[in-house]
Design a protein around this motif. Structure first.
Motif, PDB file in Angstrom:
ATOM      1  N   ASN A 237      26.448  10.910  -9.194  1.00 50.54           N
ATOM      2  CA  ASN A 237      25.615  11.574  -8.198  1.00 50.54           C
ATOM      3  C   ASN A 237      24.170  11.093  -8.274  1.00 50.54           C
ATOM      4  N   SER A 238      23.542  10.934  -7.130  1.00 50.64           N
ATOM      5  CA  SER A 238      22.130  10.533  -7.082  1.00 50.64           C
ATOM      6  C   SER A 238      21.241  11.740  -7.347  1.00 50.64           C
ATOM      7  N   ARG A 239      20.000  11.454  -7.634  1.00 51.63           N
ATOM      8  CA  ARG A 239      19.038  12.543  -7.837  1.00 51.63           C
ATOM      9  C   ARG A 239      18.876  13.359  -6.560  1.00 51.63           C
ATOM     10  N   ALA A 240      18.875  12.688  -5.404  1.00 53.38           N
ATOM     11  CA  ALA A 240      18.749  13.390  -4.121  1.00 53.38           C
ATOM     12  C   ALA A 240      19.918  14.350  -3.913  1.00 53.38           C
ATOM     13  N   HIS A 241      21.114  13.915  -4.316  1.00 52.52           N
ATOM     14  CA  HIS A 241      22.289  14.774  -4.177  1.00 52.52           C
ATOM     15  C   HIS A 241      22.145  16.022  -5.042  1.00 52.52           C
ATOM     16  N   ILE A 242      21.681  15.850  -6.273  1.00 53.37           N
ATOM     17  CA  ILE A 242      21.526  16.985  -7.192  1.00 53.37           C
ATOM     18  C   ILE A 242      20.470  17.951  -6.685  1.00 53.37           C
ATOM     19  N   THR A 243      19.320  17.442  -6.237  1.00 56.50           N
ATOM     20  CA  THR A 243      18.267  18.339  -5.756  1.00 56.50           C
ATOM     21  C   THR A 243      18.725  19.104  -4.507  1.00 56.50           C
ATOM     22  N   ALA A 244      19.522  18.464  -3.661  1.00 56.30           N
ATOM     23  CA  ALA A 244      20.055  19.155  -2.484  1.00 56.30           C
ATOM     24  C   ALA A 244      21.005  20.269  -2.915  1.00 56.30           C
ATOM     25  N   LYS A 245      21.863  19.997  -3.899  1.00 55.51           N
ATOM     26  CA  LYS A 245      22.790  21.005  -4.396  1.00 55.51           C
ATOM     27  C   LYS A 245      22.036  22.164  -5.050  1.00 55.51           C
ATOM     28  N   PHE A 246      21.029  21.829  -5.861  1.00 54.60           N
ATOM     29  CA  PHE A 246      20.252  22.870  -6.532  1.00 54.60           C
ATOM     30  C   PHE A 246      19.460  23.698  -5.522  1.00 54.60           C
ATOM     31  N   SER A 247      19.000  23.059  -4.461  1.00 59.48           N
ATOM     32  CA  SER A 247      18.276  23.789  -3.410  1.00 59.48           C
ATOM     33  C   SER A 247      19.199  24.790  -2.721  1.00 59.48           C
ATOM     34  N   LYS A 248      20.454  24.395  -2.558  1.00 67.02           N
ATOM     35  CA  LYS A 248      21.431  25.285  -1.931  1.00 67.02           C
ATOM     36  C   LYS A 248      21.723  26.474  -2.842  1.00 67.02           C
ATOM     37  N   ILE A 249      21.837  26.211  -4.139  1.00 73.33           N
ATOM     38  CA  ILE A 249      22.044  27.300  -5.092  1.00 73.33           C
ATOM     39  C   ILE A 249      20.831  28.231  -5.091  1.00 73.33           C
ATOM     40  N   ALA A 250      19.642  27.633  -5.090  1.00 69.94           N
ATOM     41  CA  ALA A 250      18.417  28.430  -5.129  1.00 69.94           C
ATOM     42  C   ALA A 250      18.269  29.303  -3.892  1.00 69.94           C
ATOM     43  N   GLU A 251      18.796  28.840  -2.762  1.00 70.40           N
ATOM     44  CA  GLU A 251      18.712  29.635  -1.534  1.00 70.40           C
ATOM     45  C   GLU A 251      19.432  30.974  -1.703  1.00 70.40           C
ATOM     46  N   GLU A 252      20.493  30.999  -2.512  1.00 68.91           N
ATOM     47  CA  GLU A 252      21.195  32.256  -2.764  1.00 68.91           C
ATOM     48  C   GLU A 252      20.284  33.280  -3.409  1.00 68.91           C
ATOM     49  N   ALA A 253      19.352  32.808  -4.241  1.00 65.46           N
ATOM     50  CA  ALA A 253      18.455  33.720  -4.959  1.00 65.46           C
ATOM     51  C   ALA A 253      17.171  34.000  -4.180  1.00 65.46           C
ATOM     52  N   VAL A 254      16.599  32.960  -3.596  1.00 63.56           N
ATOM     53  CA  VAL A 254      15.312  33.101  -2.905  1.00 63.56           C
ATOM     54  C   VAL A 254      15.477  33.852  -1.591  1.00 63.56           C
ATOM     55  N   GLY A 255      16.554  33.550  -0.871  1.00 64.30           N
ATOM     56  CA  GLY A 255      16.798  34.229   0.398  1.00 64.30           C
ATOM     57  C   GLY A 255      17.294  33.264   1.455  1.00 64.30           C
ATOM     58  N   LYS A 256      18.095  33.787   2.362  1.00 62.20           N
ATOM     59  CA  LYS A 256      18.662  32.969   3.432  1.00 62.20           C
ATOM     60  C   LYS A 256      17.559  32.349   4.273  1.00 62.20           C
ATOM     61  N   GLY A 257      17.723  31.070   4.596  1.00 61.43           N
ATOM     62  CA  GLY A 257      16.735  30.359   5.404  1.00 61.43           C
ATOM     63  C   GLY A 257      15.632  29.693   4.598  1.00 61.43           C
TER      64      GLY A 257
ATOM     65  N   TYR B  24      16.142  27.283   2.352  1.00 61.07           N
ATOM     66  CA  TYR B  24      16.615  25.988   1.847  1.00 61.07           C
ATOM     67  C   TYR B  24      15.586  24.878   2.063  1.00 61.07           C
ATOM     68  N   ALA B  25      15.036  24.758   3.259  1.00 60.74           N
ATOM     69  CA  ALA B  25      14.104  23.667   3.569  1.00 60.74           C
ATOM     70  C   ALA B  25      12.858  23.741   2.692  1.00 60.74           C
ATOM     71  N   ASN B  26      12.347  24.956   2.482  1.00 58.68           N
ATOM     72  CA  ASN B  26      11.156  25.116   1.637  1.00 58.68           C
ATOM     73  C   ASN B  26      11.456  24.783   0.181  1.00 58.68           C
ATOM     74  N   ILE B  27      12.642  25.147  -0.266  1.00 53.00           N
ATOM     75  CA  ILE B  27      13.024  24.830  -1.653  1.00 53.00           C
ATOM     76  C   ILE B  27      13.154  23.324  -1.824  1.00 53.00           C
ATOM     77  N   LEU B  28      13.861  22.684  -0.896  1.00 52.07           N
ATOM     78  CA  LEU B  28      14.059  21.239  -0.997  1.00 52.07           C
ATOM     79  C   LEU B  28      12.728  20.497  -0.950  1.00 52.07           C
ATOM     80  N   SER B  29      11.813  20.933  -0.084  1.00 52.40           N
ATOM     81  CA  SER B  29      10.506  20.266  -0.005  1.00 52.40           C
ATOM     82  C   SER B  29       9.706  20.465  -1.282  1.00 52.40           C
TER      83      SER B  29
END
Length: 221
Positions: free
Chosen positions: A134-154, A156-161
């Motif tokens: 897996n690339s680093r970009a793939h991992i950060t995208a996956k982690f951003s998706k996981i983080a969205e569960e905790a931070v709140g729906k919607g 994702y874009a702010n987490i990834l940035s």
């Protein structure tokens, strides 16, 4: 030189170089004290402070969290916890997960511990072997998706940035350097009222936490 003198000479040279390196390389001073406070607020108002150094990708950190959380629930406001993310270099995705904690904390401070628990929950999917290709970009995208569960729906874009923000990179580095400055060599690593506990790298059960903390309240009385 005799053998003993040779050893002393090389030790003195090594010590001198180490001192020079330490004096020349000042670590950056963060704008606030490192660590995430459990339940928020100020940890300094309580009589017992636990500092825990966790790697979100470390199975021993994962196993140590439930009994520690149980102890915190028992003592309530009498004990404060500061978790410091400490990325172990031999866990390939540790730094990204530690950085995600800082990103989440910036966006929603109440999401930091839920995210830590989600990383523990999904941890095995992000060990070295399963993510070898897996690339680093793939991992950060996956982690951003996981983080969205905790931070709140919607969110994702702010987490990834946040992974493109140099401030979150620096925050994760400072957390690691802070751990090194305290002599942390692995995770989990615990301090109670500033004193390191022995047997780092091992999970402490609930009864062990009780045996450590109860006498401190008895001494206070």
């Amino acid at each position: 030189m005799k053998a003993d003198n040779m050893i002393q000479f090389f030790f003195l040279c090594f010590f001198s170089v180490s001192v020079l390196n330490l004096s020349a390389a000042q670590s950056p001073i963060p704008s606030k004290y490192d660590g995430f406070v459990y339940r928020g607020g100020s940890p300094w108002k309580n009589s017992v402070i636990v500092d825990a150094f966790f790697d979100p990708m470390c199975p021993d950190s994962r196993d140590s969290w439930p009994p520690l959380k149980q102890a915190l629930d028992f003592y309530q406001s009498r004990v404060s916890l500061l978790v410091h993310p400490f990325a172990l270099p031999y866990h390939s995705n540790s730094f990204a997960s530690c950085r995600a904690l800082h990103i989440a904390d910036n966006l929603n401070a109440s999401s930091t511990y839920p995210l830590l628990e989600l990383f523990f929950k999904y941890q095995e999917s992000y060990y070295n072997a399963p993510t070898y290709n897996n690339s680093r970009a793939h991992i950060t995208a996956k982690f951003s998706k996981i983080a969205e569960e905790a931070v709140g729906k919607g969110s994702y874009a702010n987490i990834l940035s946040g992974f493109s923000d140099s401030k979150t990179d620096m925050a994760a580095r400072i957390s690691f350097k802070y751990g090194c400055s305290r002599g942390v060599m692995g995770t989990p690593f615990f301090f109670v009222n500033g004193i390191p506990l022995p047997d780092y790298g091992s999970a402490l059960d609930y009864s062990k936490w009780k045996s450590i903390i109860d006498p401190l309240f008895a001494e206070k009385k």
